[in-house]
Enzyme design. Structure first.
Site, PDB file in Angstrom:
ATOM      1  N   HIS A  72     112.847  87.167 125.555  1.00  0.00           N
ATOM      2  CA  HIS A  72     112.463  86.338 126.696  1.00  0.00           C
ATOM      3  C   HIS A  72     113.042  84.938 126.532  1.00  0.00           C
ATOM      4  O   HIS A  72     112.813  84.283 125.522  1.00  0.00           O
ATOM      5  CB  HIS A  72     110.930  86.267 126.811  1.00  0.00           C
ATOM      6  CG  HIS A  72     110.333  87.487 127.429  1.00  0.00           C
ATOM      7  ND1 HIS A  72     109.072  87.507 127.968  1.00  0.00           N
ATOM      8  CD2 HIS A  72     110.841  88.733 127.599  1.00  0.00           C
ATOM      9  CE1 HIS A  72     108.829  88.717 128.466  1.00  0.00           C
ATOM     10  NE2 HIS A  72     109.872  89.482 128.244  1.00  0.00           N
ATOM     11  N   TYR A 200     101.209  82.011 132.170  1.00  0.00           N
ATOM     12  CA  TYR A 200      99.926  81.444 131.735  1.00  0.00           C
ATOM     13  C   TYR A 200      99.399  80.638 132.915  1.00  0.00           C
ATOM     14  O   TYR A 200     100.044  79.684 133.343  1.00  0.00           O
ATOM     15  CB  TYR A 200     100.113  80.506 130.548  1.00  0.00           C
ATOM     16  CG  TYR A 200     100.527  81.157 129.259  1.00  0.00           C
ATOM     17  CD1 TYR A 200     101.858  81.513 129.002  1.00  0.00           C
ATOM     18  CD2 TYR A 200      99.589  81.406 128.246  1.00  0.00           C
ATOM     19  CE1 TYR A 200     102.228  82.099 127.795  1.00  0.00           C
ATOM     20  CE2 TYR A 200      99.960  81.992 127.036  1.00  0.00           C
ATOM     21  CZ  TYR A 200     101.283  82.339 126.825  1.00  0.00           C
ATOM     22  OH  TYR A 200     101.650  82.913 125.639  1.00  0.00           O
ATOM     23  N   PRO A 292      94.429  82.803 121.027  1.00  0.00           N
ATOM     24  CA  PRO A 292      95.665  83.531 121.342  1.00  0.00           C
ATOM     25  C   PRO A 292      96.568  82.828 122.351  1.00  0.00           C
ATOM     26  O   PRO A 292      97.692  83.255 122.586  1.00  0.00           O
ATOM     27  CB  PRO A 292      95.160  84.867 121.895  1.00  0.00           C
ATOM     28  CG  PRO A 292      93.783  84.574 122.377  1.00  0.00           C
ATOM     29  CD  PRO A 292      93.236  83.515 121.497  1.00  0.00           C
ATOM     30  N   LYS A 296     100.289  82.582 118.355  1.00  0.00           N
ATOM     31  CA  LYS A 296     100.709  82.186 117.004  1.00  0.00           C
ATOM     32  C   LYS A 296     100.108  83.034 115.890  1.00  0.00           C
ATOM     33  O   LYS A 296     100.530  82.937 114.741  1.00  0.00           O
ATOM     34  CB  LYS A 296     100.332  80.719 116.767  1.00  0.00           C
ATOM     35  CG  LYS A 296     101.199  79.745 117.571  1.00  0.00           C
ATOM     36  CD  LYS A 296     102.663  79.879 117.229  1.00  0.00           C
ATOM     37  CE  LYS A 296     103.576  79.264 118.268  1.00  0.00           C
ATOM     38  NZ  LYS A 296     104.941  79.786 118.172  1.00  0.00           N
ATOM     39  N   TYR A 384     106.510  76.808 121.011  1.00  0.00           N
ATOM     40  CA  TYR A 384     106.321  78.198 121.438  1.00  0.00           C
ATOM     41  C   TYR A 384     107.294  79.132 120.716  1.00  0.00           C
ATOM     42  O   TYR A 384     106.914  80.219 120.273  1.00  0.00           O
ATOM     43  CB  TYR A 384     106.503  78.320 122.959  1.00  0.00           C
ATOM     44  CG  TYR A 384     105.930  79.600 123.540  1.00  0.00           C
ATOM     45  CD1 TYR A 384     106.736  80.719 123.758  1.00  0.00           C
ATOM     46  CD2 TYR A 384     104.569  79.700 123.848  1.00  0.00           C
ATOM     47  CE1 TYR A 384     106.212  81.894 124.275  1.00  0.00           C
ATOM     48  CE2 TYR A 384     104.036  80.875 124.370  1.00  0.00           C
ATOM     49  CZ  TYR A 384     104.856  81.967 124.574  1.00  0.00           C
ATOM     50  OH  TYR A 384     104.330  83.142 125.075  1.00  0.00           O
TER      51      TYR A 384
HETATM   52  C1  PHB Z   1      99.619  89.650 124.846  1.00  0.00           C
HETATM   53  O1  PHB Z   1     100.626  90.185 125.359  1.00  0.00           O
HETATM   54  O2  PHB Z   1      98.622  90.299 124.463  1.00  0.00           O
HETATM   55  C2  PHB Z   1      99.623  88.135 124.667  1.00  0.00           C
HETATM   56  C3  PHB Z   1     100.771  87.422 124.981  1.00  0.00           C
HETATM   57  C4  PHB Z   1     100.779  86.031 124.812  1.00  0.00           C
HETATM   58  C5  PHB Z   1      99.641  85.392 124.342  1.00  0.00           C
HETATM   59  C6  PHB Z   1      98.486  86.124 124.025  1.00  0.00           C
HETATM   60  C7  PHB Z   1      98.482  87.503 124.185  1.00  0.00           C
HETATM   61  O3  PHB Z   1      99.651  84.025 124.188  1.00  0.00           O
END
Ligand code: PHB
Ligand code: APR
Length: 389
Positions: A72, A200, A292, A296, A384
């Protein structure tokens, strides 16, 4: 039994450490409480930093990731109807790889098996002994038989609820914790992801995340009160709430379907320090937990294992104890910077009921600043994709 390094826990940290040590000629035995099938069945995120990808290639467990994982170049933040794409590749020259932790754990188990590595699953009642001396040992019970594993070192890779961190005498390993007043309700659905990259989304009703495991397997989350039970959220309620929290144009394209997995995860920030006591060294979730939001958790397990494997190899190859002495400070330096980033992303994107109106307006200003500043976007991007090891 006797080995050089006893590893407690067959999650990503324990299995990767065992593999890297083995490739350098250092012997280890992994003791895992659950069955291999149980460990391999866990649904966990997999947003892999490029340094972690490199580590996995070095460990010889990256073939499927390189063939099937998705690179990505960017990630999108949304606030209400506004969308801001962070151009990870353009701003840092680096990317992240989407490769589920479930797949990674399967690759690690297979690699240990292929090399005849000792991974003893269903090993219960693990207890650490004499970790302050030079001849630590581990007791356990497996298939009805008591076992004893003599070793030089113990690597505590047994996660937040593990036994290792608690095996140090009271007060020798300090902890700092921040518990968030909400959790993430997650759904896995056999539907095409709504976007190629992650979204997000901060919304007045709460946070939402659009992620994926592959082009045909989507992973979605909505922020919920910490004591939420998944049963309170039938699929229809989940999909409607998710759509409400996404920009209209995205919600209109969302493909919904039956949840093949639905669960609530708590959010906490936690750090144990130091990450060692005597001959016990902690790595991964055993030493720290991040919310989450910054993706990380797995990546920090990777950098811990990078530092710890190098230090143990230096001990056995060169008789050099200094990397082991430096391990805790070196690992904690990177852990705390990832904690800061994860906390910042969580604060920015989630609804905190007790946020006064001024705080809420500050978050809009933060989003405005991000949208208008390449420097601010670069700062987010470099965190990130992962700060240097
Ligand atoms: C997920 O795909 O479960 C996932 C992706 C990014 C995050 C947290 C969980 O920051
Ligand atoms: N004895 C033996 N094994 C144990 C014990 C015990 N007392 N307690 C826990 N374990 C095992 C668990 O069953 C689990 O398989 O230790 C393993 C710890 O693995 P993880 O929790 O996956 O932690 P880690 O390997 O550090 O990986 C961190 O996993 O939880 C996610 O978000 C986290 O992605 C990150 C990654």
């Amino acid at each position: 039994m006797r080995t050089q390094v006893a590893i407690i826990g067959a999650g990503p940290a324990g299995l990767l450490l065992s593999q890297l040590l083995d490739l350098a000629g250092v012997d280890s035995v992994v003791l895992e409480r659950q069955s291999r099938a149980h460990v391999e069945g866990r649904i966990r995120a997999g947003v892999l930093e490029d340094q972690f990808q490199t580590l996995l290639r070095r460990a010889g467990v990256a073939d499927r990731m390189d063939a099937q994982g998705e690179l990505h170049d960017g990630v999108t933040l949304a606030m209400g109807e506004r969308r801001l794409r962070i151009d990870l590749r353009g701003l840092t020259g680096r990317t992240v790889c989407i490769w589920g932790q479930t797949e990674l754990t399967r690759d690690l188990f297979a690699a240990r098996e292929a090399r005849g590595g000792a991974v003893l699953d269903e090993a219960g009642e693990v207890a650490l002994h004499d970790i302050e001396g030079e001849r630590p040992w581990v007791s356990y019970r497996r298939h009805g038989t008591e076992g004893r594993l003599d070793c030089d070192f113990v690597a505590g890779c047994d996660g937040y609820h593990g036994v290792s961190r608690r095996s140090a005498p009271p007060g020798r390993i300090g902890t700092r914790e921040l518990v968030y007043p909400f959790g993430w309700l997650g759904v896995l659905s056999e539907t095409p992801p709504v976007e190629r990259e992650l979204i997000y989304s901060a919304h007045a009703r709460g946070f939402a995340l659009c992620s994926m495991r592959s082009r045909t397997l989507s992973r979605y989350y909505v922020q919920v009160p910490a004591d939420t039970h998944p049963e309170a959220w039938p699929d229809e309620r989940f999909w409607n709430e998710l759509k409400t929290r996404l920009p209209d144009e995205v919600a209109a394209r969302l493909a919904t379907g039956p949840a093949v997995e639905k669960s609530v995860a708590p959010l906490r920030s936690f750090v144990a320090s130091p990450m060692r006591h005597g001959r016990l060294f902690l790595a991964g979730d055993a030493a720290h937990i991040v919310p989450p939001t910054g993706a990380k958790g797995l990546n920090l397990a990777g950098s811990d294992v990078h530092y710890l494997s190098e230090a143990l190899i230096a001990w056995y190859r060169d008789g050099d104890a200094s990397p082991l002495e430096a391990y805790s400070d070196r690992a904690l330096g990177r852990v705390w910077k990832a904690q800061r980033f994860s906390w910042w992303m969580t604060r920015l994107l989630h609804n905190f009921d007790d946020d006064p109106p001024f705080e809420r307006r500050l978050k809009e200003a933060e989003f405005d600043y991000l949208a208008g500043s390449e420097a601010a976007q670069t700062s987010l991007a470099e965190n990130y994709v992962g700060l240097p090891y």
